[in-house]
Scaffold this motif. Structure first.
Motif, PDB file in Angstrom:
ATOM      1  N   HIS A  19       0.835  -1.204   0.000  1.00 38.93           N
ATOM      2  CA  HIS A  19       0.000   0.000   0.000  1.00 38.93           C
ATOM      3  C   HIS A  19       0.868   1.252   0.000  1.00 38.93           C
ATOM      4  O   HIS A  19       0.519   2.243  -0.633  1.00 38.93           O
ATOM      5  CB  HIS A  19      -0.941  -0.001   1.208  1.00 38.93           C
ATOM      6  N   HIS A  44       1.995   1.406  -3.680  1.00 38.83           N
ATOM      7  CA  HIS A  44       1.026   1.539  -4.768  1.00 38.83           C
ATOM      8  C   HIS A  44      -0.091   2.552  -4.523  1.00 38.83           C
ATOM      9  O   HIS A  44      -0.820   2.878  -5.459  1.00 38.83           O
ATOM     10  CB  HIS A  44       0.413   0.167  -5.082  1.00 38.83           C
ATOM     11  N   CYS A  45      -0.238   3.039  -3.321  1.00 36.91           N
ATOM     12  CA  CYS A  45      -1.320   3.986  -3.027  1.00 36.91           C
ATOM     13  C   CYS A  45      -0.887   5.446  -3.148  1.00 36.91           C
ATOM     14  O   CYS A  45      -1.698   6.350  -2.974  1.00 36.91           O
ATOM     15  CB  CYS A  45      -1.887   3.732  -1.629  1.00 36.91           C
ATOM     16  N   GLN A  83      -1.824  10.761  -2.674  1.00 39.03           N
ATOM     17  CA  GLN A  83      -2.520   9.492  -2.447  1.00 39.03           C
ATOM     18  C   GLN A  83      -3.512   9.240  -3.570  1.00 39.03           C
ATOM     19  O   GLN A  83      -4.313  10.103  -3.917  1.00 39.03           O
ATOM     20  CB  GLN A  83      -3.244   9.523  -1.098  1.00 39.03           C
ATOM     21  N   THR A  84      -3.463   8.016  -4.131  1.00 35.16           N
ATOM     22  CA  THR A  84      -4.340   7.666  -5.253  1.00 35.16           C
ATOM     23  C   THR A  84      -5.344   6.576  -4.896  1.00 35.16           C
ATOM     24  O   THR A  84      -6.262   6.315  -5.658  1.00 35.16           O
ATOM     25  CB  THR A  84      -3.506   7.194  -6.457  1.00 35.16           C
ATOM     26  N   ALA A  85      -5.161   5.913  -3.763  1.00 34.89           N
ATOM     27  CA  ALA A  85      -6.061   4.840  -3.331  1.00 34.89           C
ATOM     28  C   ALA A  85      -6.060   4.791  -1.804  1.00 34.89           C
ATOM     29  O   ALA A  85      -5.120   5.273  -1.164  1.00 34.89           O
ATOM     30  CB  ALA A  85      -5.593   3.507  -3.912  1.00 34.89           C
ATOM     31  N   VAL A  89      -5.446   3.713   1.921  1.00 31.47           N
ATOM     32  CA  VAL A  89      -4.375   2.983   2.602  1.00 31.47           C
ATOM     33  C   VAL A  89      -5.020   2.173   3.720  1.00 31.47           C
ATOM     34  O   VAL A  89      -5.840   2.693   4.478  1.00 31.47           O
ATOM     35  CB  VAL A  89      -3.333   3.956   3.190  1.00 31.47           C
ATOM     36  N   SER A  90      -4.647   0.901   3.805  1.00 29.89           N
ATOM     37  CA  SER A  90      -5.217   0.022   4.827  1.00 29.89           C
ATOM     38  C   SER A  90      -4.362  -0.004   6.084  1.00 29.89           C
ATOM     39  O   SER A  90      -3.144  -0.085   6.009  1.00 29.89           O
ATOM     40  CB  SER A  90      -5.335  -1.402   4.288  1.00 29.89           C
ATOM     41  N   GLN A  96      -9.601   1.841   6.590  1.00 31.79           N
ATOM     42  CA  GLN A  96      -9.047   2.467   5.397  1.00 31.79           C
ATOM     43  C   GLN A  96      -8.906   3.971   5.609  1.00 31.79           C
ATOM     44  O   GLN A  96      -9.787   4.601   6.186  1.00 31.79           O
ATOM     45  CB  GLN A  96      -9.928   2.193   4.179  1.00 31.79           C
ATOM     46  N   HIS A 155      -8.597   7.511   3.731  1.00 33.40           N
ATOM     47  CA  HIS A 155      -8.859   8.232   2.484  1.00 33.40           C
ATOM     48  C   HIS A 155      -8.259   9.630   2.615  1.00 33.40           C
ATOM     49  O   HIS A 155      -8.251  10.201   3.714  1.00 33.40           O
ATOM     50  CB  HIS A 155     -10.360   8.307   2.215  1.00 33.40           C
TER      51      HIS A 155
END
Length: 197
Positions: free
Chosen positions: A134, A137-138, A145-147, A149-150, A190, A192
């Motif tokens: 994450h 890739h996030c 930030q594009t996705a 994060v967990s 998550q 955002h």
């Protein structure tokens, strides 16, 4: 305390001091010279030195008061410059830095440690685990930030609502419960991006 939190606290205090000054000037029926403006600002700032919520910026407040008491000083102008610097810093911080700041705040102020999740290692309760992929890739190369994060955590003494509330109070991210197993107490939260701060 993270730099982000420090600058946010300093910026808020400066905004409040300037609002106090401008409200006092607005109700005055005559011209308010610089010396009187300095006095009004110092009267507003001085009690803040002893307030516990301003502990992290206590030294800054003292320096502001000292600067405002010097002959020929213009504290209002100085506060405007500090406000601009704090806002410039806030604008330059990217989402990756905000995640780092968030994890530091959760540890320093609330005792939540954080680690990278490794599949071959046993997880420990009450520790926030972040997935390595994450982090890779996030976020884009510029830190945006594009996705979501967990965050993974197993609660023993706290609850998901507690952690979500603490995260949302920082206003660095918007935290949402993604999954919670009430038997194992394992939780997936998550994060955002919060670009409205």
């Amino acid at each position: 305390m993270s730099k982000q939190h420090y600058h946010q606290q300093l910026s808020t205090l400066i905004d409040n001091a300037l609002l106090h000054l401008y409200s006092q000037v607005a109700i005055s029926h005559r011209f308010v010279p610089t010396a009187k403006r300095n006095t009004l600002l110092c009267q507003f700032l001085k009690p803040k030195i002893k307030q516990p919520q301003h502990k992290a910026i206590k030294g800054d407040i003292k320096r502001m008061v000292i600067a405002g008491q010097k002959a020929g000083a213009n504290l209002e102008l100085k506060l405007e410059e500090l406000r601009k610097m704090a806002n410039d810093y806030k604008a330059s911080v990217n989402d990756a830095q905000r995640l780092y700041d968030l994890l530091n705040i959760l540890f320093d102020e609330h005792g939540f440690d954080s680690r990278l999740f490794k599949e071959d290692e046993q997880t420990e309760p009450e520790i926030i685990y972040v997935l390595q992929d994450h982090l890779e890739h996030c976020f884009e190369n510029d830190g945006k930030q594009t996705a979501p994060v967990s965050l993974l955590i197993e609660f023993v003494k706290n609850t998901p609502d507690t952690l979500i509330t603490l995260i949302n109070q920082t206003r660095l991210f918007i935290a949402a419960l993604h999954e919670h197993n009430s038997e194992t107490k394992q939780t997936h939260i998550q994060l955002h991006p919060n670009h409205n701060q």
